[in-house]
Write a protein that holds these residues in place. Structure first.
Motif, short mmCIF file in Angstrom:
data_model
loop_
_atom_site.label_atom_id
_atom_site.label_comp_id
_atom_site.label_asym_id
_atom_site.label_seq_id
_atom_site.Cartn_x
_atom_site.Cartn_y
_atom_site.Cartn_z
N MET A 43 -4.45 3.19 61.34
CA MET A 43 -3.22 2.51 62.11
C MET A 43 -1.94 2.64 61.12
O MET A 43 -1.61 2.40 60.17
N LYS A 46 -0.02 1.81 57.84
CA LYS A 46 -1.18 0.93 56.91
C LYS A 46 -1.50 1.96 56.22
O LYS A 46 -1.32 0.95 54.59
N GLU A 49 1.53 1.20 53.67
CA GLU A 49 1.17 -0.07 53.03
C GLU A 49 0.38 0.31 51.64
O GLU A 49 0.92 -0.32 50.44
N LEU A 50 -0.65 0.87 51.68
CA LEU A 50 -1.80 0.81 51.32
C LEU A 50 -1.60 1.00 49.38
O LEU A 50 -1.30 0.98 48.36
N TRP A 53 1.00 -0.46 47.40
CA TRP A 53 0.46 -1.10 46.53
C TRP A 53 0.51 -1.17 45.46
O TRP A 53 0.05 -1.03 44.58
N VAL A 69 -8.84 1.55 47.30
CA VAL A 69 -7.08 1.13 48.41
C VAL A 69 -7.31 2.11 49.74
O VAL A 69 -7.79 1.47 50.76
N ALA A 71 -8.61 4.92 51.20
CA ALA A 71 -9.50 4.82 53.05
C ALA A 71 -10.21 3.35 53.33
O ALA A 71 -10.52 4.34 54.50
N SER A 72 -9.43 2.52 53.17
CA SER A 72 -9.32 1.13 54.23
C SER A 72 -9.11 1.24 55.38
O SER A 72 -9.86 0.47 56.59
N VAL A 76 -10.98 0.32 59.30
CA VAL A 76 -10.40 -0.76 59.74
C VAL A 76 -10.14 -0.26 61.64
O VAL A 76 -10.75 -0.70 62.08
N ILE B 16 1.32 -8.15 44.32
CA ILE B 16 0.80 -7.32 43.12
C ILE B 16 0.94 -7.92 42.18
O ILE B 16 0.43 -8.26 40.78
N VAL B 68 -17.53 -3.73 59.09
CA VAL B 68 -16.59 -2.59 58.66
C VAL B 68 -15.60 -2.70 58.66
O VAL B 68 -15.02 -2.27 57.43
N VAL B 69 -15.08 -3.93 59.91
CA VAL B 69 -13.27 -3.98 59.17
C VAL B 69 -13.30 -5.43 58.64
O VAL B 69 -12.28 -4.55 57.38
N SER B 72 -13.10 -4.52 54.27
CA SER B 72 -12.18 -3.97 53.79
C SER B 72 -11.11 -4.78 52.82
O SER B 72 -10.71 -4.05 52.12
N GLN B 75 -12.48 -5.17 49.58
CA GLN B 75 -12.27 -3.68 48.89
C GLN B 75 -11.15 -2.84 48.81
O GLN B 75 -10.35 -2.38 47.11
N VAL B 76 -9.85 -3.40 48.64
CA VAL B 76 -8.33 -3.21 48.80
C VAL B 76 -8.07 -3.73 46.97
O VAL B 76 -7.58 -3.36 46.19
N LEU B 80 -6.87 -2.31 43.53
CA LEU B 80 -5.74 -2.52 43.37
C LEU B 80 -5.95 -3.27 41.74
O LEU B 80 -5.23 -2.99 40.74
#
Lengths: 417, 417
Positions: A43, A46, A49-50, A53, A69, A71-72, A76, B16, B68-69, B72, B75-76, B80
Motif C-alpha cells: 500500500m 507503507k 514507513e518500513l 524504521w 521487514v 517484504a511484509s 499485507v 524503535i 497472511v495479513v 506480518s 515479522q516486522v 527490526l
C-alpha cells in the motif's frame, strides 16, 4: 480465453476502497473466462514507513533483516486483495515469494530472480483459482526472504508472466500509458499505442519511470507482451476488457509494430551535472583510472565524451553525473589525481539531458541533424552529444529543457499522431 | 551459563526507542554468557490495524488470508529487533514461523502448535547467535502461514522454550509480576515471588490477563519455568540479570514452592450476567439440550448451578455468561424452548465473579466458610457459588466487587505477605 498477469502498484492499492476497485478489474478478466494471476505492491507509503524504521533501528542495517521487514508490505496487500476477491465470489488465494517459490540470488535488498516454478500456479489456474502474488519478494539460496529493489513488483509480474507462459502482462499504474513525452511539459504529448521493448528501455532508464528497467529487459528477453494501463479508470467502462487492444500502451517486440515511426518519443532528465578533466595523458587505461574509483563510490556516470587535444599528445574527458553526486564525484577524482594525471578539473551543474528515441532511426539518416538545426533555431546551446542506434542524447542548460522538449516533439511530427 | 527464551509484548516494542530498550535487556543476558532466543509480538496497535483492514475488506474473511495479513506484524518487529541487536555488536538473526519451522494444525486464526523443530536454533546458539523469533505465527500442514490467536506470542515463547530445552522463559510485559490481586482495586496487593502453574491457570482464565491461558497450560505440561517481569525497568538496574531470582514472578511447578500459602490471590471478573431456567423436567440429556445450542453460538458459559425443585420432579438451572453475550444467549434459549422444556427464563446483568485461588486450599478445610462469613459481615449478598480443588468462585452484584476483593484480600492474610 487467455492467461493474464495483472500488476497493481502502491497507489492502486493505497487503501481498502482502492483494493476493491482493483478487485473489480480482476473480476472483469475472470468473468471473461481468463486465467488470472495478480501481482501487488505494498500500500502506498507503507514501504517508506518500513524502510524508515529499519534506518531508525540502525543506519548500517543488515540487508537480510531489511528484507524481512520491508517484504511484509506486499504480504499485507496480497492477503487483503485475496479476501476482497473472495467476498466478490471469486476463488482466490495469496502467494508469498517463498511459497511459489520465486527463487532469487543472495543479493538481499536488490536480488535478481533466478528461477520461478510456475507449476503450482498453473495447477490452480486449471482449478479456476486466481493467484494473488506478493510482488517485490522472493526466497534466496539460504531460504531467507529477499527483495528485488525498488519497483521490483514490475519485475515480479513480468517474470511470473514468463514462468506461466501468460498471453500478456498488464501493468496497471497511475498513468494510462506511455506518452511521446511528459504531458506536463508538452500538452500535445500523445499516448503511444505500441512501443518496442528497446525503445521502452531507453525511456525507462531516462526517467520516464513508468516501468522498472529490469522488468522491461526481462519482458524483452522472454518476449512478454506487456500493457501499461490505468488502474483508476472505471473497471467496467467500454473497451476495458478488450482482449486484443485494451486501453493503454503495448510494450512489445518491434516486429509487432507495423508502421514504425522514426522517432517515438522525447525523454529528458533534469538535474544533471558535467565534469571535465583537462589535458590528460592519452594512454591506455586512462578510462579505467577515472571511472573505476567513481564506480566504487556508486557514482552513476552517463554521457562520456573524449576529445583529443590539438597536438594529439593530450586528451580531454567530459562526462555527466547526477547533480546530487557532483561533490562526491569531484572529491573522488581529486583524491585520485596522481593516478589519473589530469591537469585541471572543471565541473558545472544546472544541466539537463534531452533524448530523442526511436527504433526507426536505425534506418533513417539525418535524424540528429534535424535536432541540431531545430535547437539552434531556438538559440539553445548544445554542450555534449552522445548517440546510440536508437537514441540521441543532448546535454543543454537546465533552463531550456521545456523549450527543447517541445521543439523536438514538434519537429519530429509527434504533435500530430 | 543458561539457555533463556525472552518474550516481549506489543507495548514493549511499540516504537524503535522501545525496541532499543528491549535490545539492552537481550544484551544483558548475552553478556552474561547465556544462549538467548527472543520472541516478539507486533508493535502495539499494529495487529489491530491489520485486523481492521481484513474486516474492512470483508467482514466474512477467509481465516487463511487473515493469517497472511496479521502475521506480518510480528515479522516486522523480528527484523527490526535483529537489526537493532546487530547495531549493538550482537550476532542476531530473525526467524519466521515457517523458517524454524513452528508446525501447527490447520485451524487458521487460532491454530495450535503441533511440533517445533529446535535443532536449527540450537545449532545457532552454539555458534553464538541470538535467535529473534516472530511470535504468534506458525506454518500449517498446507504450508500456509497460521496464527495462534490473540496473545499467542506467549504460547510461542513457552513452546520454543520447551523445544530448545531452555532453562527458563522470561515473559517481559508492562507489569512487573503477578499480584495477590489487582493493585488498582487494593493498594495492599503484593507481588508474588512464585505462583504454581495451576494457580496461574485459574488467574489467567479469570481475567488476570498477564499470560495467555494456553501458554500456562503448555508451561505446566513441559515444566517450563516461566518468569513474568517488566520490560520497562532499566535493563541494567541491580539484580535484573540475577540468574536465580530475577525480579518478577516465577510460574513454576508446585513442588518448587516450599512455603505454600493456603490462598495465593483474589481474582475477579466484572460484567457477568446470570440466566436461570425455571421448572425444567429433570431428565437425562437436559444439560446437553441447554448448553449444546449455546456452545454452537459460541456463548461462553461459566458458573453452572443446578437445584432440585421442592417436589423433586422439576429442576432449576442457573449459569453465568459474559454480559456482552446475554442477548444472544437468551435468544438462543428461547429458540430452543420446546426442546429444552423450561417454564420461565430469567436473566440478570450487572454481576461480578470474585474468586479465591490457592493450591494450599486442597489440604485446608474451612477456606470457603471464611469467605462466606467475611462477605456476610460486609452485607454482600452471594448469588451463586462454584468450587474446584484450588478455587472458590462467588457471584455477587457488580457494585460490591471492590469491597469484596479488599475484604477477601485481608481475611486471607494477603495484605501482610
Amino acid at each position: 480465453m487467455a492467461r493474464i498477469v495483472m500488476k497493481f502498484g502502491g497507489t492502486s492499492v493505497a487503501n481498502i476502497e482502492r483494493i476493491k476497485n482493483v478487485a473489480r478489474h480482476v473480476k472483469r478478466e475472470v468473468d471473461a473466462g481468463n486465467e488470472v494471476a495478480v501481482v501487488v505492491s505494498a500500500m502506498a507509503g507503507k514501504t517508506n514507513e518500513l524502510v524508515g524504521w529499519t534506518r531508525e533501528a540502525s543506519p548500517m542495517h543488515d540487508a537480510r533483516e531489511y528484507d524481512v521487514v520491508v517484504a511484509s508490505g506486499e504480504q499485507v496487500t496480497a492477503g487483503l486483495l485475496a479476501i476482497t476477491l473472495q467476498s466478490m465470489g471469486i476463488n482466490a488465494r495469496s502467494w508469498l515469494g517463498w511459497q511459489i517459490p520465486i527463487e532469487t540470488d543472495n543479493a538481499h535488498g536488490a536480488a535478481r530472480i533466478t528461477k520461478i516454478d510456475g507449476s503450482q500456479l498453473i495447477q490452480r489456474f486449471k482449478e479456476g483459482q486466481v493467484a494473488v502474488i506478493a510482488g517485490f519478494q522472493g526466497i534466496g539460496p539460504d531460504k531467507r526472504i529477499t527483495t528485488l529493489g525498488r519497483g521490483g513488483s514490475d519485475t515480479s509480474a513480468v517474470a511470473i508472466a514468463a514462468a506461466v507462459k501468460a498471453d500478456r502482462c498488464d501493468i496497471y499504474t497511475d498513468v494510462d500509458g506511455v506518452y511521446t513525452t511528459d504531458p506536463r511539459i508538452d500538452p500535445k504529448a500523445r499516448r503511444l499505442p505500441k512501443v518496442a521493448f528497446e525503445e521502452m528501455l531507453e525511456m525507462a532508464s531516462l526517467g520516464a519511470k513508468v516501468l522498472q528497467v529490469r522488468s522491461v529487459e526481462l519482458a524483452m528477453v522472454h518476449k512478454v507482451r506487456t500493457f501499461v494501463r490505468s488502474s483508476f479508470e472505471d473497471p467496467d467502462a467500454p473497451g476495458m476488457g478488450d482482449p486484443i487492444n485494451p486501453p493503454g500502451t503495448l510494450i512489445c517486440d518491434e516486429d509487432e509494430i507495423v508502421e514504425q515511426q522514426v522517432v517515438t518519443g522525447i525523454a529528458f532528465a533534469k538535474e544533471e551535472a558535467q565534469i571535465s578533466l583537462r589535458r590528460l595523458a592519452d594512454r591506455p587505461g586512462i578510462s579505467a583510472a577515472i571511472f573505476g574509483p567513481l564506480a566504487e563510490e556508486h557514482v552513476n556516470v552517463d554521457m562520456i565524451v573524449q576529445n583529443i587535444s590539438e597536438d594529439g599528445s593530450k586528451t580531454d574527458m567530459t562526462f555527466t553525473v547526477p547533480a546530487t553526486d557532483i561533490d562526491k564525484a569531484v572529491a573522488t577524482l581529486e583524491a585520485n589525481k596522481k593516478e589519473i594525471g589530469f591537469d585541471v578539473i572543471q565541473s558545472e551543474t544546472d544541466l539537463a539531458k534531452v533524448s530523442i528515441i526511436g527504433i526507426g532511426m536505425r534506418s533513417h539518416a539525418g535524424v540528429a541533424a534535424t535536432a541540431f538545426k531545430a535547437l539552434a533555431e531556438k538559440g539553445i546551446n548544445i554542450r555534449a552529444i552522445t548517440t546510440s542506434e536508437i537514441k540521441i542524447s543532448i546535454l543543454i542548460d537546465n533552463a531550456y529543457t521545456e523549450l527543447a522538449v517541445r521543439t523536438l516533439h514538434t519537429v519530429y511530427g509527434l504533435d500530430k499522431g
